[in-house]
Design a protein around this motif. Structure first.
Motif, PDB file in Angstrom:
ATOM      1  N   GLN A 111       0.707  -1.284   0.176  1.00 55.67           N
ATOM      2  CA  GLN A 111      -0.025  -0.010  -0.050  1.00 55.67           C
ATOM      3  C   GLN A 111       0.871   1.461   0.025  1.00 55.67           C
ATOM      4  OE1 GLN A 111      -2.514  -0.608   3.474  1.00 55.67           O
ATOM      5  NE2 GLN A 111      -3.985  -2.015   2.289  1.00 55.67           N
ATOM      6  N   ARG A 114       2.461   1.997  -3.483  1.00 60.72           N
ATOM      7  CA  ARG A 114       1.421   2.382  -4.211  1.00 60.72           C
ATOM      8  C   ARG A 114       0.834   3.709  -4.198  1.00 60.72           C
ATOM      9  NH1 ARG A 114      -1.060  -2.452  -3.276  1.00 60.72           N
ATOM     10  NH2 ARG A 114      -3.053  -1.496  -2.280  1.00 60.72           N
ATOM     11  N   LEU A 115       0.855   4.144  -2.925  1.00 64.76           N
ATOM     12  CA  LEU A 115       0.723   5.650  -2.525  1.00 64.76           C
ATOM     13  C   LEU A 115       1.762   6.464  -3.017  1.00 64.76           C
ATOM     14  CD1 LEU A 115      -1.120   7.672  -1.077  1.00 64.76           C
ATOM     15  CD2 LEU A 115       0.411   7.058   0.999  1.00 64.76           C
ATOM     16  N   VAL A 118       1.528   7.254  -6.737  1.00 66.86           N
ATOM     17  CA  VAL A 118       0.221   7.957  -7.002  1.00 66.86           C
ATOM     18  C   VAL A 118       0.814   9.391  -6.722  1.00 66.86           C
ATOM     19  CG1 VAL A 118      -1.763   8.828  -6.173  1.00 66.86           C
ATOM     20  CG2 VAL A 118      -1.471   6.434  -6.685  1.00 66.86           C
ATOM     21  N   ARG A 122       1.459  12.478  -9.362  1.00 68.41           N
ATOM     22  CA  ARG A 122       0.818  13.743  -9.326  1.00 68.41           C
ATOM     23  C   ARG A 122       1.864  14.842  -8.858  1.00 68.41           C
ATOM     24  NH1 ARG A 122      -4.756  13.565  -5.905  1.00 68.41           N
ATOM     25  NH2 ARG A 122      -5.509  11.864  -7.055  1.00 68.41           N
ATOM     26  N   LEU A 184      -6.087  10.329   0.734  1.00 76.22           N
ATOM     27  CA  LEU A 184      -5.391   9.896  -0.548  1.00 76.22           C
ATOM     28  C   LEU A 184      -5.136   8.482  -0.690  1.00 76.22           C
ATOM     29  CD1 LEU A 184      -4.113  11.173  -3.298  1.00 76.22           C
ATOM     30  CD2 LEU A 184      -1.944  11.169  -2.228  1.00 76.22           C
ATOM     31  N   ARG A 187      -8.898   6.901  -1.237  1.00 70.28           N
ATOM     32  CA  ARG A 187      -9.282   7.333  -2.674  1.00 70.28           C
ATOM     33  C   ARG A 187      -8.262   6.345  -3.682  1.00 70.28           C
ATOM     34  NH1 ARG A 187     -10.466  13.626  -2.266  1.00 70.28           N
ATOM     35  NH2 ARG A 187     -12.462  13.783  -1.476  1.00 70.28           N
ATOM     36  N   GLU A 188      -7.252   6.367  -3.547  1.00 71.43           N
ATOM     37  CA  GLU A 188      -6.057   6.200  -4.841  1.00 71.43           C
ATOM     38  C   GLU A 188      -5.768   4.842  -4.546  1.00 71.43           C
ATOM     39  OE1 GLU A 188      -6.358   7.719  -7.269  1.00 71.43           O
ATOM     40  OE2 GLU A 188      -7.447   9.533  -6.708  1.00 71.43           O
ATOM     41  N   VAL A 189      -5.514   4.233  -3.525  1.00 68.53           N
ATOM     42  CA  VAL A 189      -4.901   3.142  -3.304  1.00 68.53           C
ATOM     43  C   VAL A 189      -6.111   1.884  -2.716  1.00 68.53           C
ATOM     44  CG1 VAL A 189      -3.373   1.568  -1.979  1.00 68.53           C
ATOM     45  CG2 VAL A 189      -2.679   3.903  -2.346  1.00 68.53           C
ATOM     46  N   ARG A 191      -9.249   2.439  -3.047  1.00 66.56           N
ATOM     47  CA  ARG A 191     -10.405   2.532  -3.757  1.00 66.56           C
ATOM     48  C   ARG A 191     -11.727   2.371  -2.799  1.00 66.56           C
ATOM     49  NH1 ARG A 191      -8.904   5.175  -8.299  1.00 66.56           N
ATOM     50  NH2 ARG A 191      -6.905   4.183  -9.003  1.00 66.56           N
TER      51      ARG A 191
END
Length: 211
Positions: A111, A114-115, A118, A122, A184, A187-189, A191
């Protein structure tokens, strides 16, 4: 009992033990000191964004408006809260700093990786990346320490942020940065549906006391 209630109960038990061990007040008075801390922490939850001393001033003023409260009780409350803030919390903070960081699991590391991806996609600043990863790691470590299993939930986030505010007494901006990092993550990892997270308590930014 909610996780927030569990955090409050843990804080009060720790403070009561601290009073007994240090003999900072006669035994018969100690339950009253614990009660003042409990009242103050609940009061502080409704008056976020102030410093400790500002919140204490507001709390003591509110006590003074109660017809059943005497001046010596107000002084007792002030003494109890300064022991809590400047002695008990100082000791707890030193113990927290000395505690080794819990080992993360393979899932946690995945996790975090992946964060980080992301964040870099960005084009966030390096300082933001470092802060967000640190808050996420602390949140995951908190879950392990609390014995929480399964996927992280909004309730876990709320309990973690409450601990930051009530136990560690972080500033509003620091708590909001932690919230942004976890938002974040969700939302992004993960889901995850964020509808329930709308109820998560966030500290408001500091404001001046009314004059």
């Amino acid at each position: 009992m909610t996780k927030v209630d569990e955090v409050l109960e843990s804080v009060l038990e720790g403070y009561a033990s601290f009073l007994r061990e240090r003999m900072l007040a006669p035994l018969r008075h100690q339950p009253y000191l614990v009660r003042w801390v409990q009242e103050f922490l609940l009061f502080a939850e409704q008056h976020r964004g102030y410093t400790f001393e500002q919140t204490l001033e507001l709390f003591l003023a509110a006590l003074g408006e109660r017809v059943s409260i005497t001046p010596w009780q107000i002084q007792q409350a002030a003494d109890a809260l300064r022991i809590y803030r400047y002695q008990y919390r100082a000791d707890a903070s030193r113990a927290e700093e000395a505690r080794p960081t819990p080992t993360t699991t393979g899932t946690d590391e995945g996790q975090l990786a992946r964060l980080q991806e992301v964040i870099r996609l960005r084009h966030y600043a390096n300082s933001t990346e470092k802060a967000y990863l640190n808050w996420t790691r602390r949140f995951l470590a908190y879950r392990h320490q609390a014995g929480l299993t399964g996927e992280p939930t909004a309730a876990d986030v709320k309990a973690f942020l409450t601990r930051l505010a009530m136990v560690e007494k972080v500033s509003a901006s620091t708590q909001n940065q932690a919230f942004s990092a976890l938002l974040l993550l969700f939302r992004e990892v993960l889901r995850r549906d964020l509808e329930e997270m709308a109820q998560t308590v966030r500290a408001r930014r500091g404001r001046k006391l009314p004059t």
